[in-house]
Write a protein that holds these residues in place. Structure first.
Motif, PDB file in Angstrom:
ATOM      1  N   ARG A  15       0.671  -1.144  -0.054  1.00 24.54           N
ATOM      2  CA  ARG A  15       0.014   0.075   0.154  1.00 24.54           C
ATOM      3  C   ARG A  15       1.007   1.297   0.011  1.00 24.54           C
ATOM      4  O   ARG A  15       1.764   1.479   0.886  1.00 24.54           O
ATOM      5  CB  ARG A  15      -0.838   0.090   1.071  1.00 24.54           C
ATOM      6  N   ILE A  16       0.351   2.304  -0.902  1.00 28.90           N
ATOM      7  CA  ILE A  16       1.442   3.486  -1.071  1.00 28.90           C
ATOM      8  C   ILE A  16       0.613   4.525  -1.192  1.00 28.90           C
ATOM      9  O   ILE A  16      -0.621   4.595  -1.765  1.00 28.90           O
ATOM     10  CB  ILE A  16       2.386   3.293  -2.309  1.00 28.90           C
ATOM     11  N   GLY A  17       0.992   5.781  -0.229  1.00 26.94           N
ATOM     12  CA  GLY A  17       0.041   6.844  -0.413  1.00 26.94           C
ATOM     13  C   GLY A  17       1.210   7.877  -0.871  1.00 26.94           C
ATOM     14  O   GLY A  17       2.064   7.992  -0.122  1.00 26.94           O
ATOM     15  N   PHE A  18       0.797   8.750  -1.767  1.00 25.83           N
ATOM     16  CA  PHE A  18       1.755   9.848  -2.245  1.00 25.83           C
ATOM     17  C   PHE A  18       1.159  10.827  -2.422  1.00 25.83           C
ATOM     18  O   PHE A  18      -0.107  11.029  -2.863  1.00 25.83           O
ATOM     19  CB  PHE A  18       2.158   9.274  -3.718  1.00 25.83           C
ATOM     20  N   GLY A  40       5.538  -2.670 -11.280  1.00 28.01           N
ATOM     21  CA  GLY A  40       6.753  -3.670 -11.782  1.00 28.01           C
ATOM     22  C   GLY A  40       6.994  -4.707 -10.808  1.00 28.01           C
ATOM     23  O   GLY A  40       7.631  -5.783 -11.331  1.00 28.01           O
ATOM     24  N   THR A  41       6.529  -4.620  -9.564  1.00 27.75           N
ATOM     25  CA  THR A  41       7.009  -5.798  -8.586  1.00 27.75           C
ATOM     26  C   THR A  41       5.707  -6.457  -7.934  1.00 27.75           C
ATOM     27  O   THR A  41       5.998  -7.156  -6.932  1.00 27.75           O
ATOM     28  CB  THR A  41       7.896  -5.022  -7.359  1.00 27.75           C
ATOM     29  N   GLY A  42       4.547  -6.086  -8.196  1.00 25.51           N
ATOM     30  CA  GLY A  42       3.519  -6.713  -7.449  1.00 25.51           C
ATOM     31  C   GLY A  42       1.917  -5.780  -7.882  1.00 25.51           C
ATOM     32  O   GLY A  42       2.131  -4.775  -8.447  1.00 25.51           O
ATOM     33  N   VAL A  43       0.811  -6.403  -7.546  1.00 21.70           N
ATOM     34  CA  VAL A  43      -0.146  -5.798  -7.327  1.00 21.70           C
ATOM     35  C   VAL A  43      -0.375  -5.047  -6.268  1.00 21.70           C
ATOM     36  O   VAL A  43      -0.600  -5.361  -4.989  1.00 21.70           O
ATOM     37  CB  VAL A  43      -1.389  -6.719  -7.645  1.00 21.70           C
ATOM     38  N   LYS A  44      -0.386  -3.477  -6.141  1.00 23.19           N
ATOM     39  CA  LYS A  44      -0.298  -2.776  -5.052  1.00 23.19           C
ATOM     40  C   LYS A  44      -1.546  -1.633  -5.114  1.00 23.19           C
ATOM     41  O   LYS A  44      -1.747  -1.279  -6.391  1.00 23.19           O
ATOM     42  CB  LYS A  44       0.998  -2.030  -4.900  1.00 23.19           C
ATOM     43  N   GLU A  45      -2.007  -1.294  -3.976  1.00 25.43           N
ATOM     44  CA  GLU A  45      -2.946  -0.313  -3.764  1.00 25.43           C
ATOM     45  C   GLU A  45      -2.166   1.027  -3.714  1.00 25.43           C
ATOM     46  O   GLU A  45      -1.390   1.257  -2.786  1.00 25.43           O
ATOM     47  CB  GLU A  45      -3.917  -0.533  -2.669  1.00 25.43           C
ATOM     48  N   VAL A  46      -2.461   1.985  -4.676  1.00 28.49           N
ATOM     49  CA  VAL A  46      -1.900   3.274  -4.687  1.00 28.49           C
ATOM     50  C   VAL A  46      -2.877   4.573  -4.784  1.00 28.49           C
ATOM     51  O   VAL A  46      -3.756   4.399  -5.707  1.00 28.49           O
ATOM     52  CB  VAL A  46      -0.938   3.329  -6.015  1.00 28.49           C
ATOM     53  N   THR A  47      -2.529   5.290  -3.913  1.00 30.77           N
ATOM     54  CA  THR A  47      -3.540   6.512  -3.887  1.00 30.77           C
ATOM     55  C   THR A  47      -2.548   7.695  -4.042  1.00 30.77           C
ATOM     56  O   THR A  47      -1.319   7.657  -3.715  1.00 30.77           O
ATOM     57  CB  THR A  47      -4.167   6.753  -2.656  1.00 30.77           C
ATOM     58  N   LEU A  48      -3.048   8.649  -4.890  1.00 34.16           N
ATOM     59  CA  LEU A  48      -2.312   9.651  -5.441  1.00 34.16           C
ATOM     60  C   LEU A  48      -3.003  11.174  -4.978  1.00 34.16           C
ATOM     61  O   LEU A  48      -4.036  11.283  -5.563  1.00 34.16           O
ATOM     62  CB  LEU A  48      -1.751   9.527  -6.853  1.00 34.16           C
ATOM     63  N   GLU A  49      -2.356  12.144  -4.443  1.00 33.32           N
ATOM     64  CA  GLU A  49      -2.835  13.311  -4.645  1.00 33.32           C
ATOM     65  C   GLU A  49      -2.070  14.379  -5.143  1.00 33.32           C
ATOM     66  O   GLU A  49      -0.900  14.518  -4.725  1.00 33.32           O
ATOM     67  CB  GLU A  49      -3.207  13.828  -2.919  1.00 33.32           C
TER      68      GLU A  49
END
Length: 501
Positions: free
Chosen positions: A244-247, A263-272
């Motif tokens: 999980r990544i928040g940016f 590139g390294t997996g299925v990840k949950e990413v949220t972006l503001e």
């Protein structure tokens, strides 16, 4: 040109006290927080942090690389099981204790942000208060981490919410401490351990925060690593244990994170991400109120360095002159001086390259035909610091400065004749973070707000955020929502359990 006056309190007691305390705070060995230790970079490398106000080096901080990220993620992974099993109300109490610890050192965090990021000390004190308030908000939302029962059959069907495990939180330079401390709250309360990557351009308050957090949180629950360049954040985003990544940051970096994460997996990413946000002023609105809102919405306090700034003022031709004249007058009253002086009302931009880029944007806009209404250069009374006068340009919709995010104190003014034209202008870009509508017609207000392609809309207002109200963008301005229960739940996954008879 904007007339700005220096502070009569330049040599005042408050300024001297702030300068003395900053000198004390900077006289330290800066360390990363990794697991239960405050440590240098494993490589031994450091990098120099420069103040955008003094234009001088103020600190040498650890230059974290892939090895440091690996160690931080390993510590977070080791702590994840116990943290997840910690009862949610106990996790909430940890968040509240962290907020209390922040309040005790709030002035130190604010002073570091003022010298490190160039933003006015008064506003940075407010940022420190917002950070601790954010922790308390999410502590109060802890019991929303609940599931459901579903009467799908004669059996028992229920859902539970579970944390992802290790979360990466990457935050920008425009509100260094508020984002560093406030943006870990939802992830922690939801039961995740966090590796925080603060901005390399303004890392000091986050590194001090690591010293404070170490005394509050269990080992490994929070690690803080910063490096000069993309090595550390890229290693963090690509780490297989980070799901999980928040940016918060630029569109370019956000899309790069999406590519690296995939590139390294299925990840949950949220972006503001960025914005080129519009404030639409209708002819029935009070021109003086519109002008005040336009100045507030541009966030000149921190030199326009805000993705939510309403940097396009779309004003009806019948009131444009009155609105713009008042905007220019208000900007001429701003006090621009040392960010450590309590009277300062506008800070620097973050770095020399950013300063030079913004001045080039203004120069190019004028060459394209933009009319300079005020500002456009360095304040005449300041010979140091990356200051830029609050700048207003009258432009055509086709101008680059009217279409591209400047991330600086530059307001573009565009005139329009009818509602359809105004809405079309507002929606014409690939951004969609915020928008503002000024009108006294309630039907028009709802109609236009409904038509605007933006994630966060003000009616007869601008700039303010509100606890619990979801904040985020559409189109290239991001994905996901923060600042409320949506953010909290976004740091969990849903598990369905079916108990068969």
């Amino acid at each position: 040109m904007t007339v700005v006056q220096g502070s009569p309190a330049q040599e005042g007691a408050a300024l001297r006290a702030n300068e003395a305390r900053v000198a004390q705070l900077l006289a330290r060995d800066w360390r990363l927080l990794v697991g239960d230790g405050l440590v240098p970079a494993r490589s031994g490398r450091t990098f120099t942090v420069q103040s955008p106000y003094t234009e001088q080096p103020i600190a040498e901080v650890p230059d974290a690389g892939e090895e440091d990220v690996e160690a931080a993620v390993a510590a977070a992974s080791a702590a994840a099981r116990d943290w997840r099993r910690t009862p949610v109300l106990e996790r909430a109490r940890y968040a509240e204790a962290l907020a209390d610890a922040i309040d005790e050192r709030a002035d130190d965090f604010a002073l570091l942000d003022a010298i490190d990021a160039g933003s006015p000390i008064t506003e940075m004190r407010a940022d420190a208060a917002r950070a601790s308030a954010g922790l308390r908000v999410f502590a109060g939302l802890a019991l929303e981490l609940k599931g459901n029962t579903i009467p799908a059959s004669e059996n028992l069907h229920l859902t539970v919410r579970e944390p992802f495990g290790v979360v990466a939180r990457i935050v920008p330079f425009n509100h260094p401490f508020m984002f560093a401390a406030g943006k870990i709250a939802a992830a922690l309360v939801a039961g995740n351990t966090v590796v925080l990557k603060p901005p390399e351009l303004a890392p000091l308050s986050a590194l001090l925060f690591g010293e404070v957090a170490k005394e509050v949180l269990p080992p490994g629950v929070l690690s803080i690593v910063v490096g000069d360049g993309p090595e550390a954040p890229r290693a963090l985003v690509r780490h297989k244990a980070v799901r999980r990544i928040g940016f918060i940051g630029s569109v370019g970096t956000g899309t790069a994170i999406q590519r690296d994460a995939a590139g390294t997996g299925v990840k949950e990413v949220t972006l503001e991400l960025g914005g080129k946000n519009a404030l639409l002023a209708f002819p029935d609105a009070d021109p003086l109120e519109v002008a005040r809102s336009a100045v507030a919405g541009m966030n000149f306090t921190w030199a326009g360095q805000s993705c939510g700034s309403t940097s396009r003022l779309l004003v009806h031709e019948s009131v444009a002159d009155e609105v713009v004249n008042e905007v220019v007058r208000l900007l001429g009253e701003l006090t621009i001086t040392s960010p450590l002086d309590p009277v300062s009302e506008m800070g620097t931009v973050i770095s020399r390259p950013h300063h030079e880029r913004i001045l080039k944007v203004i120069e190019d806009a004028r060459a394209e035909g933009a009319e300079l209404l005020t500002g456009g250069g360095r304040p005449a009374h300041l010979d140091r610091g990356y200051f830029i006068e609050p700048t207003v340009l009258a432009v055509e919709p086709s101008a680059r400065v009217a279409q591209e995010e400047v991330f600086g104190p530059v307001l573009s003014v565009l005139r329009w004749k009818d509602e359809g034209e105004a809405v079309a202008l507002a929606n014409s870009l690939d951004y969609g973070l915020t928008a503002a509508v000024w009108t006294n017609d309630i039907r028009r207000a709802h109609r236009v707000a409904d038509e605007l392609e933006a994630g966060f809309v003000w009616v007869n207002g601008s700039s303010r955020h509100f606890p619990g109200v979801p904040y985020g963008g559409v189109k290239n301005s991001g994905i996901g929502r923060e600042e409320g229960v949506d953010e909290l739940l976004s740091y969990t996954t849903v598990k369905s359990i079916n108990v068969m008879r």
